[in-house]
Design a protein around this motif. Structure first.
Motif, short mmCIF file in Angstrom:
data_model
loop_
_atom_site.label_atom_id
_atom_site.label_comp_id
_atom_site.label_asym_id
_atom_site.label_seq_id
_atom_site.Cartn_x
_atom_site.Cartn_y
_atom_site.Cartn_z
N VAL A 146 0.86 -1.19 0.00
CA VAL A 146 0.00 0.00 0.00
C VAL A 146 0.90 1.23 0.00
CG1 VAL A 146 -1.79 1.27 1.23
CG2 VAL A 146 -1.77 -1.24 1.30
N LEU A 147 0.53 2.24 -0.78
CA LEU A 147 1.26 3.51 -0.81
C LEU A 147 0.40 4.58 -0.16
CD1 LEU A 147 3.65 5.26 -1.72
CD2 LEU A 147 2.49 5.55 -3.94
N ASP A 148 0.94 5.20 0.88
CA ASP A 148 0.27 6.29 1.60
C ASP A 148 0.96 7.59 1.24
OD1 ASP A 148 -0.97 8.00 3.42
OD2 ASP A 148 0.30 7.35 5.10
N ILE A 149 0.32 8.40 0.41
CA ILE A 149 0.90 9.66 -0.07
C ILE A 149 0.64 10.76 0.95
CG2 ILE A 149 0.77 11.40 -1.89
CD1 ILE A 149 -0.15 8.98 -3.70
N GLY A 150 1.65 11.58 1.21
CA GLY A 150 1.51 12.64 2.20
C GLY A 150 1.28 12.06 3.58
N ALA B 202 -0.83 5.59 7.94
CA ALA B 202 -0.07 4.40 7.56
C ALA B 202 -0.10 3.36 8.67
CB ALA B 202 1.38 4.79 7.24
N ILE B 203 0.04 3.80 9.90
CA ILE B 203 0.00 2.88 11.04
C ILE B 203 -1.38 2.24 11.16
CG2 ILE B 203 0.08 2.78 13.56
CD1 ILE B 203 2.31 4.95 13.38
N ALA B 204 -2.44 3.05 10.99
CA ALA B 204 -3.80 2.51 11.06
C ALA B 204 -4.04 1.48 9.97
CB ALA B 204 -4.82 3.65 10.95
N LEU B 205 -3.57 1.75 8.76
CA LEU B 205 -3.73 0.79 7.67
C LEU B 205 -2.99 -0.51 7.98
CD1 LEU B 205 -3.33 2.99 4.46
CD2 LEU B 205 -5.40 1.81 5.22
N ALA B 206 -1.78 -0.41 8.50
CA ALA B 206 -1.01 -1.61 8.81
C ALA B 206 -1.70 -2.44 9.89
CB ALA B 206 0.40 -1.22 9.26
N ARG B 207 -2.34 -1.78 10.83
CA ARG B 207 -3.04 -2.52 11.89
C ARG B 207 -4.29 -3.21 11.37
NH1 ARG B 207 -1.88 2.01 16.52
NH2 ARG B 207 -0.07 0.95 17.45
N GLU B 208 -5.00 -2.54 10.48
CA GLU B 208 -6.24 -3.12 9.95
C GLU B 208 -5.99 -4.11 8.83
OE1 GLU B 208 -9.07 -2.74 11.29
OE2 GLU B 208 -8.68 -1.05 12.65
N LEU B 209 -4.81 -4.04 8.20
CA LEU B 209 -4.46 -4.95 7.10
C LEU B 209 -3.20 -5.70 7.53
CD1 LEU B 209 -4.88 -2.34 4.22
CD2 LEU B 209 -6.55 -4.09 4.91
N PRO B 210 -3.35 -6.72 8.37
CA PRO B 210 -2.20 -7.31 9.07
C PRO B 210 -1.20 -8.07 8.21
CG PRO B 210 -4.21 -8.54 9.53
CD PRO B 210 -4.63 -7.31 8.80
N ARG B 211 -1.47 -8.24 6.93
CA ARG B 211 -0.50 -8.92 6.06
C ARG B 211 0.14 -7.98 5.05
NH1 ARG B 211 -1.66 -14.73 3.97
NH2 ARG B 211 0.57 -14.80 4.47
N ALA B 212 -0.36 -6.78 4.95
CA ALA B 212 0.14 -5.83 3.95
C ALA B 212 1.25 -4.97 4.53
CB ALA B 212 -1.00 -4.93 3.47
N SER B 213 2.14 -4.53 3.66
CA SER B 213 3.17 -3.56 4.01
C SER B 213 2.77 -2.19 3.47
CB SER B 213 4.53 -3.97 3.42
OG SER B 213 4.96 -5.21 3.98
N VAL B 214 3.11 -1.14 4.20
CA VAL B 214 2.69 0.21 3.84
C VAL B 214 3.92 1.10 3.69
CG1 VAL B 214 1.26 2.19 4.48
CG2 VAL B 214 0.58 -0.12 5.19
N VAL B 215 3.98 1.80 2.56
CA VAL B 215 5.03 2.80 2.32
C VAL B 215 4.39 4.18 2.46
CG1 VAL B 215 6.65 3.79 0.66
CG2 VAL B 215 6.36 1.31 0.80
N GLY B 216 4.93 4.99 3.37
CA GLY B 216 4.43 6.34 3.55
C GLY B 216 5.45 7.35 3.05
N LEU C 12 -4.51 8.60 -1.89
CA LEU C 12 -4.16 9.93 -2.37
C LEU C 12 -5.03 10.98 -1.68
CD1 LEU C 12 -2.75 11.83 -4.45
CD2 LEU C 12 -4.65 11.31 -6.01
N PRO C 13 -4.48 11.75 -0.73
CA PRO C 13 -5.25 12.82 -0.09
C PRO C 13 -5.25 14.06 -1.00
CG PRO C 13 -3.07 12.73 0.88
CD PRO C 13 -3.12 11.65 -0.18
N ALA C 14 -6.08 14.03 -2.01
CA ALA C 14 -6.01 14.99 -3.12
C ALA C 14 -6.03 16.46 -2.70
CB ALA C 14 -7.13 14.70 -4.11
N PRO C 15 -6.87 16.90 -1.74
CA PRO C 15 -6.93 18.34 -1.44
C PRO C 15 -5.63 18.91 -0.90
CG PRO C 15 -8.86 17.20 -0.57
CD PRO C 15 -7.89 16.15 -0.99
#
Length: 319
Positions: free
Chosen positions: A155-159, A166-180, A226-229
């Motif tokens: 998962v890519l966390d922009i901004g 990113a931490i919340a995503l990693a906790r809710e998706l326990p097998r995925a890796s997150v790049v912030g 993508l946090p577009a605003p």
């Protein structure tokens, strides 16, 4: 809420009304904060003068001595409620900063102009978006939950800011890796501290100092947030083709957007806030068009709370 009259006693004074509204918002946020650690009814009864402000603002009524709060005053349970309060506090702090800023000081400096406290409050508030993205949106996007359940999911966390989303995503998706990724090194330094406290997911969150317009990882991610605003218009234009390429075939891009403004005041405030934060005023309608124009398909929308952000998702076609 009654509208104060002008000093001459004639027509209503809009400035006085806005001043009163600011205090009403402070009363609401303070009440919601206190209700995170005590029953809301007790909080309302314990502070009668503050509650009187809420009643005058239309956020509270009484039924035989029992407080009846407007639904928007009732905080969500647990971490989501805390995040909502943090977001409101951050907004108030930014408004005060805008009021104190001299007119001669150029706007558009974005997050770099905010102090660490505001960055932390705003960033921690984004954890609620991460949880909503993982638990409410991901299951509704065809094939995505299965992808993110794989050990090689990315998962890519922009901004990423202070890394809360990113931490919340990693906790809710326990097998995925997150790049912030983020362009503000000071925010990443704060994120490193936040990540040090999140030992349960620290090995699956990678923080990187990088401009989103320079992302060059074809087929690297199953999900891009993508946090577009928060992005300057020119950066958004440059980044989108790269982000589409960064998706694996069948992967999803989810953009956080603002809803179309319902009245002129909110529209003007939204534009001003976007410029001050170095962002853009692209709303959910425009983002849906833009994503479709990049070649992504199956565009979907997910409202959050009334008047709150709208998540716009689109999928890269399978190869």
């Amino acid at each position: 809420m009654s509208v104060p009259r002008s000093p001459s006693g004639g027509s209503p004074d809009p400035l006085a009304a806005l001043d009163a509204s600011a205090w009403a918002l402070a009363a609401a946020v303070g009440t919601m904060r206190d209700a995170l650690s005590a029953p809301l009814a007790e909080v309302l009864v314990a502070s009668p003068h503050r509650s009187a402000v809420l009643e005058a603002a239309g956020l509270l009524s009484w039924d035989g001595g029992v407080p009846v709060p407007h639904p928007s005053l009732v905080p969500a349970d647990g971490p989501t409620g805390g995040s909502a309060v943090q977001a409101r506090l951050s907004s108030l702090r930014q408004a005060v900063a805008a009021a104190a800023q001299e007119a001669s000081v150029p706007s558009g400096g974005g997050w770099a102009e905010l102090d660490d406290e505001v960055l932390l409050h705003q960033g921690r508030a984004s954890a609620a978006t991460g949880r909503a993205l993982a638990t409410r949106v991901v299951p509704e996007l065809p094939g995505l939950a299965e992808r993110l359940g794989s050990a090689d999911a990315w998962v890519l966390d922009i901004g990423t800011g202070v890394g809360a989303l990113a931490i919340a995503l990693a906790r809710e998706l326990p097998r995925a890796s997150v790049v912030g990724i983020d362009v503000l090194q000071r925010a990443l330094d704060l994120a490193a501290g936040e990540l040090a406290e999140a030992r349960d997911v620290a090995d699956r969150v990678i923080l990187r100092h990088q401009d989103v317009a320079e992302v060059d990882e074809p087929g690297g991610y199953d999900l891009v947030w993508l946090p577009a605003p928060f992005l300057p218009e020119e950066t958004l234009v440059l980044a989108l083709p790269r982000l589409v390429e960064a998706l694996r075939p069948g992967g999803w891009l989810v953009a956080g957007t603002n809803p179309p403004a319902g009245d002129p005041l909110r529209a003007a405030v939204g534009r001003w806030n976007a410029v001050r934060n170095g962002g853009n005023a692209c709303d959910a309608d425009r983002m849906a068009e833009v994503l479709a124009g990049t070649g992504l398909g199956d565009v979907r929308r997910f409202p959050t709370v009334p008047g709150g952000p709208v998540l716009v998702a689109a999928r890269r076609p399978d190869a």
